[in-house]
Scaffold this active site. Structure first.
Site, PDB file in Angstrom:
ATOM      1  N   SER A 152       0.840  -1.195   0.000  1.00  0.00           N
ATOM      2  CA  SER A 152       0.000   0.000   0.000  1.00  0.00           C
ATOM      3  C   SER A 152       0.874   1.243   0.000  1.00  0.00           C
ATOM      4  O   SER A 152       1.979   1.242   0.564  1.00  0.00           O
ATOM      5  CB  SER A 152      -0.902   0.022   1.233  1.00  0.00           C
ATOM      6  OG  SER A 152      -1.581   1.258   1.352  1.00  0.00           O
ATOM      7  N   TYR A 165      -0.907  -0.420   9.960  1.00  0.00           N
ATOM      8  CA  TYR A 165      -1.116  -0.807   8.557  1.00  0.00           C
ATOM      9  C   TYR A 165       0.085  -0.423   7.694  1.00  0.00           C
ATOM     10  O   TYR A 165       0.549  -1.221   6.856  1.00  0.00           O
ATOM     11  CB  TYR A 165      -2.396  -0.127   8.071  1.00  0.00           C
ATOM     12  CG  TYR A 165      -2.803  -0.434   6.655  1.00  0.00           C
ATOM     13  CD1 TYR A 165      -3.339  -1.672   6.311  1.00  0.00           C
ATOM     14  CD2 TYR A 165      -2.706   0.539   5.667  1.00  0.00           C
ATOM     15  CE1 TYR A 165      -3.758  -1.932   5.012  1.00  0.00           C
ATOM     16  CE2 TYR A 165      -3.129   0.284   4.372  1.00  0.00           C
ATOM     17  CZ  TYR A 165      -3.640  -0.946   4.050  1.00  0.00           C
ATOM     18  OH  TYR A 165      -4.050  -1.215   2.763  1.00  0.00           O
ATOM     19  N   LYS A 169       2.477  -2.998   5.641  1.00  0.00           N
ATOM     20  CA  LYS A 169       2.516  -2.956   4.185  1.00  0.00           C
ATOM     21  C   LYS A 169       3.926  -2.689   3.651  1.00  0.00           C
ATOM     22  O   LYS A 169       4.291  -3.214   2.590  1.00  0.00           O
ATOM     23  CB  LYS A 169       1.540  -1.892   3.669  1.00  0.00           C
ATOM     24  CG  LYS A 169       0.076  -2.295   3.819  1.00  0.00           C
ATOM     25  CD  LYS A 169      -0.221  -3.629   3.141  1.00  0.00           C
ATOM     26  CE  LYS A 169      -1.691  -3.915   3.015  1.00  0.00           C
ATOM     27  NZ  LYS A 169      -1.964  -5.221   2.375  1.00  0.00           N
TER      28      LYS A 169
END
Length: 304
Positions: A152, A165, A169
């Site tokens: 991401s 997150y 990622k």
């Protein structure tokens, strides 16, 4: 349907909805047999609806494809081995793994609970390792295989309120590169996709300000099927000479993303001190510093 993928078997994790579902459907449309893995949890990873995976399987079969459901958790290594076993027991082979499963528990870093950190790392980073590692003996033995991992721009560029997150990622991008290096001997490839698509996870982005709402409105036009075709390509023999790369897909745009390399260097024969770093090195480097930008500022134009 492509002839080369007619007998291929692909595992897609987190395939009960959103991007994962689109990938599973596109894989089947391209002729692959699909293991549809999903726990049927909420975006935050709570609850379970084991019918989500079966619903996608039913849709694939209704269109003339072949698929099987699996509801094991990628966050558990034994669950990951069961996912791979489902492919081998049902179809007798495995050609590609798409690591798509994920959850969100967004929080500003200074408010993030350790449980919120661990839950996201467990599903994204540990889950990607678990499923990839479980598939590795199969790929090594047959001397072929492809991994497609979802990274991401939250990790590659940055976003606020997503320390868990973002860390996961960016870790996945590094893991993919390591897999590509370690498994090249066995003709196994590993690549990443950084997806821009409207999904349940992006649907959790706050819309408290006009700027946030405008960003979400742009994202809504980027449907998951745009991501799916890239995943199908990378999982197939069409990408036989592509490994260790990171691609971003944004609507009809495809980007090859940069990977960390040196930008500038300075040498000082007598060595460095804190004062000389401050007076010489940093002023020389400063024009090449990265701004504190979030991904929406880097990708600031409307999707096409």
């Amino acid at each position: 349907m492509s002839q080369e993928s007619e007998q291929r078997v692909v595992v897609v994790t987190g395939a009960g909805g959103g991007i994962g579902k689109a990938i599973a459907l596109e894989m089947a449309a391209d002729g692959a047999r699909v293991v549809v893995n999903d726990l049927g949890t909420s975006v935050s990873g709570d609850g379970s609806d084991q019918s989500a995976a079966q619903a996608v399987v039913d849709e694939i079969k209704a269109s003339g494809g072949d698929a099987v459901a699996n509801t094991d958790s990628v966050a558990d290594y034994r669950g990951a081995t069961n996912i791979i076993a489902t492919a081998m027991d049902t179809f007798g082979r495995l050609d590609a793994v798409v690591n798509n499963a994920g959850i969100l528990r967004d929080r500003m870093f200074h408010k993030m609970d350790p449980d919120e950190w661990k839950a996201v790392i467990d599903v994204h980073l540990h889950g990607t390792f678990n499923v990839s590692r479980a598939a590795a003996p199969v790929f090594r033995e047959q001397k072929s295989g492809a991994y497609v991992h979802m990274t991401s721009t939250s990790g590659l560029v940055g976003n606020r309120g997503q320390a868990n997150y973002s860390a996961a990622k960016l870790g996945i991008a590094a893991l993919s590169k390591s897999i590509a290096l370690d498994m090249a001997l066995f003709n196994v490839r590993s690549n990443c996709i950084s997806p821009f698509a409207w999904s349940r996870m992006i649907g959790a982005i706050p819309t408290d300000t006009p700027e946030q709402q405008a960003r979400v409105d742009k994202l809504k036009s980027m449907t998951p099927d745009k991501i799916a075709v890239m995943a199908v390509y990378l999982a197939s023999q069409r990408a036989a000479d592509v490994s260790g790369q990171i691609f971003a897909v944004r609507g009809n745009e495809i980007f090859l993303m940069s990977q960390s390399r040196p930008l500038r260097s300075m040498h000082r024969g007598e060595g460095w001190s804190p004062d000389s770093i401050a007076s010489h090195a940093i002023p020389a480097f400063k024009n090449d510093f990265y701004d504190l930008e979030v991904s929406g500022e880097v990708f600031s134009w409307d999707p096409v």
